[in-house]
Design a protein around this motif. Structure first.
Motif, PDB file in Angstrom:
ATOM      1  N   ASP A 268      41.007 -53.690 -20.524  1.00  0.00           N
ATOM      2  CA  ASP A 268      41.991 -54.529 -21.210  1.00  0.00           C
ATOM      3  C   ASP A 268      43.023 -55.029 -20.197  1.00  0.00           C
ATOM      4  OD1 ASP A 268      43.839 -55.675 -22.904  1.00  0.00           O
ATOM      5  OD2 ASP A 268      44.637 -53.750 -23.623  1.00  0.00           O
ATOM      6  N   LEU A 269      43.090 -56.358 -20.068  1.00  0.00           N
ATOM      7  CA  LEU A 269      44.010 -56.963 -19.091  1.00  0.00           C
ATOM      8  C   LEU A 269      45.253 -57.536 -19.764  1.00  0.00           C
ATOM      9  CD1 LEU A 269      41.210 -58.952 -17.215  1.00  0.00           C
ATOM     10  CD2 LEU A 269      42.074 -56.691 -16.635  1.00  0.00           C
ATOM     11  N   SER A 270      45.374 -57.319 -21.077  1.00  0.00           N
ATOM     12  CA  SER A 270      46.391 -58.064 -21.835  1.00  0.00           C
ATOM     13  C   SER A 270      47.830 -57.666 -21.486  1.00  0.00           C
ATOM     14  CB  SER A 270      46.153 -57.919 -23.342  1.00  0.00           C
ATOM     15  OG  SER A 270      46.328 -56.574 -23.729  1.00  0.00           O
ATOM     16  N   LEU A 271      47.993 -56.567 -20.728  1.00  0.00           N
ATOM     17  CA  LEU A 271      49.359 -56.191 -20.327  1.00  0.00           C
ATOM     18  C   LEU A 271      49.765 -56.856 -19.008  1.00  0.00           C
ATOM     19  CD1 LEU A 271      49.194 -52.358 -21.193  1.00  0.00           C
ATOM     20  CD2 LEU A 271      50.029 -54.249 -22.615  1.00  0.00           C
ATOM     21  N   MET A 272      48.824 -57.528 -18.352  1.00  0.00           N
ATOM     22  CA  MET A 272      49.102 -58.173 -17.051  1.00  0.00           C
ATOM     23  C   MET A 272      49.464 -59.639 -17.308  1.00  0.00           C
ATOM     24  SD  MET A 272      45.868 -56.485 -14.993  1.00  0.00           S
ATOM     25  CE  MET A 272      46.146 -57.292 -13.425  1.00  0.00           C
ATOM     26  N   ARG A 273      50.749 -59.915 -17.528  1.00  0.00           N
ATOM     27  CA  ARG A 273      51.132 -61.256 -18.008  1.00  0.00           C
ATOM     28  C   ARG A 273      52.066 -62.020 -17.067  1.00  0.00           C
ATOM     29  NH1 ARG A 273      52.050 -60.708 -24.454  1.00  0.00           N
ATOM     30  NH2 ARG A 273      52.878 -62.814 -24.128  1.00  0.00           N
TER      31      ARG A 273
END
Ligand SMILES: Cc1cc2nc3c(=O)[nH]c(=O)nc-3n(C[C@H](O)[C@H](O)[C@H](O)COP(=O)(O)OP(=O)(O)OC[C@H]3O[C@@H](n4cnc5c(N)ncnc54)[C@H](O)[C@@H]3O)c2cc1C
Length: 475
Positions: free
Chosen positions: A103-108
């Motif tokens: 899950d990459l969704s925290l890398m914003r």
């Protein structure tokens, strides 16, 4: 050695030794969530509520080193892998049942250099994140029309929206990327380094590795663009769409106008008597000088007798959110797409007939207007193949109750079948549902063979297969 088994309702989802999980957690900047941990449901919940999958482990990455650890873990234990960016893909490929969710969704993070007009964008950023940071400097990169979409999946599939006719597709503005390969190496890809991969990721989706940074070329945009909707009674749709098409043939690249057919939502600027009635919406955006745009859009805005015309100068970042309220997460969604060279009379009749039988108030037919700068790039220059000026239809079928799945999906499939004879045969992979594996080779047309050979070189075991999958050539 005992193994840790993470299970839900008795099912074994993944098996790895507990000390491996401890070592992983000690090494991660982010977190590793089992079904029992906080963050697990957030990681696995995506835009399309039809997708309810349960990975064995979700690694919620905070940096590229976390992604390397995740890939190495998957290789070591032969785990199925799914990669999540913004979680918007209709097919639900961002999540797997069992296996490992990366899950990459925290890398914003989005970092803009106003001098070079470039932006470095982390893979969990949404289009809203990108627009906010770039517009702070009066800059923008062409992306899509719904601000909650993830930049990663959108870019890897191609990416088009309001700025595409002027500045090209999202991939045409990609300068370089950093990615983690199937063997766990962190590499740079651009025209000089790993040029085959750089070609492949510009349209070839998540097949070739996990991108941990995108570097984009930006352009001066706005801050205001002339944009908005002109809403027509559906009874006039045939005539308006015919005139719309001939006007667009001569349209400057500053102008983009998409057609949307649906039942009118209860928008505050629409008279109440129209709510729930079928309408044709011309959604337009002029990216240049506002006064010039007023003149250039006058013909389109002068068509027929619209119910309302709410075209006026709007901040670009605000216009990018215009469709968000109609495309919120949590509904059941099924899409069908075709590319058309032109809107044939028979096609218009078929679309109009389909709108008369729309199965629900949230369903719509979108016709995206492309071409312009996008069509100046040769077919073989990037993996994305359909460069001719064309229209892309996306049938958005959307409903709330699982009991209605068959009726809504059936309506979309019928329309897809009935419009196939007018289509170019290509398709935008980012609009394809989970049951369209059979179309992937055709979607890439002349570029499929090269993609498949690059896949063979860089991911022969097809580790990255939870996507619109390109098979390794020797598979
Ligand atoms: C409401 C809505 C509106 C849309 N509008 C447009 C539009 O205007 N224009 C347009 O071009 N598209 C549009 N799309 C389609 C969109 O481009 C795709 O859904 C895209 O896949 C979304 O990217 P994501 O990161 O949110 O998706 P995810 O579901 O997170 O990812 C999709 C796939 O991409 C791959 N992936 C994601 N991140 C990475 C990464 N960092 N490295 C390697 N692989 C990765 C994985 O295979 C994953 O399965 C829209 C979609 C929705 C739902």
């Amino acid at each position: 050695m005992t193994s840790a088994i993470f299970s839900t309702a008795g099912a074994t989802l993944i098996t790895i030794p507990p000390e491996e999980l401890d070592a992983l957690r000690a090494g991660l900047a982010g977190s590793a969530c089992t079904p029992a941990d906080a963050g697990y449901d957030e990681a696995r919940t995506i835009w399309n509520a039809m997708i309810d999958r349960r990975p064995g482990l979700a690694i919620r990455c905070k940096n590229a080193a976390d992604v390397v650890l995740a890939v190495k873990l998957a290789r070591k234990y032969g785990l199925t892998v799914a990669v999540r960016g913004g979680g918007h893909n209709i097919a639900g490929s961002a999540v797997c049942d069992g296996g490992l969710l990366i899950d990459l969704s925290l890398m914003r993070t989005v970092r803009v250099d106003p001098e070079t007009k470039r932006a470095n964008v982390a893979p969990g950023a949404t289009l809203a994140d990108v627009d906010r940071e770039t517009q702070a400097f009066g800059l923008a990169v062409p992306t899509g029309i719904n601000s909650t979409t993830g930049i990663a999946g959108l870019t890897l599939g191609g990416g088009f929206g309001w700025l595409t006719r002027k500045f090209g597709m999202t991939i045409d503005n990609l300068i370089s990327a950093e990615m983690v390969t199937a063997d766990g190496k962190l590499i740079q890809v651009n025209v000089r380094e790993n040029a085959d991969l750089f070609w492949a990721i510009r349209g070839g989706g998540g097949n070739f590795g996990i991108v941990t940074n995108f570097e984009f070329q930006l352009h001066l945009v706005g801050p205001e663009v002339l944009s908005g909707l002109v809403v027509h009674p559906f009874a006039d749709a045939r005539k308006i769409l015919t005139q719309y098409q001939s006007m667009l043939a001569e349209a400057p690249h500053d102008l983009t106008c998409w057609a949307v057919m649906r039942k009118a939502p209860p928008l505050p600027f629409l008279p109440a008597e129209w709510h729930g009635k079928e309408v044709l919406i011309l959604a337009m955006c002029w990216v240049g000088d506002i006064a010039a745009g007023e003149k250039a859009t006058a013909g389109l805005r002068g068509l027929g007798n619209p119910i309302v015309d709410v075209v006026s100068p709007h901040p670009f970042a605000g216009w990018q959110t215009a469709f968000d309220p109609l495309l919120t997460e949590g509904a059941r969604n099924y899409w069908k797409t075709h590319d058309f060279d032109h809107l044939d009379d028979g096609l218009l009749d078929t679309l109009i007939g389909a709108v008369e039988t729309l199965p629900g108030p949230e369903c719509e037919i979108f016709v995206a207007h492309t071409g312009g700068a996008m069509s100046h790039i040769p077919v073989g220059a990037t993996a994305y193949p359909q460069r001719s000026a064309h229209f892309t239809m996306n049938v958005h079928t959307r409903w709330r109750d699982a009991k209605e799945d068959a009726a809504f999906i059936g309506w979309a499939r019928d329309l897809f079948r009935d419009t196939a004879k007018y289509s170019l045969g290509s398709a935008y992979v980012n609009f394809m549902s989970a049951d369209e594996d059979y179309r992937i080779e055709k979607a890439y047309g002349p570029n499929y063979k090269r993609l498949s050979e690059i896949k063979q070189r860089h991911d022969p075991d097809n580790l990255f297969r939870s996507n619109q999958n390109i098979r390794p050539s020797k598979a």
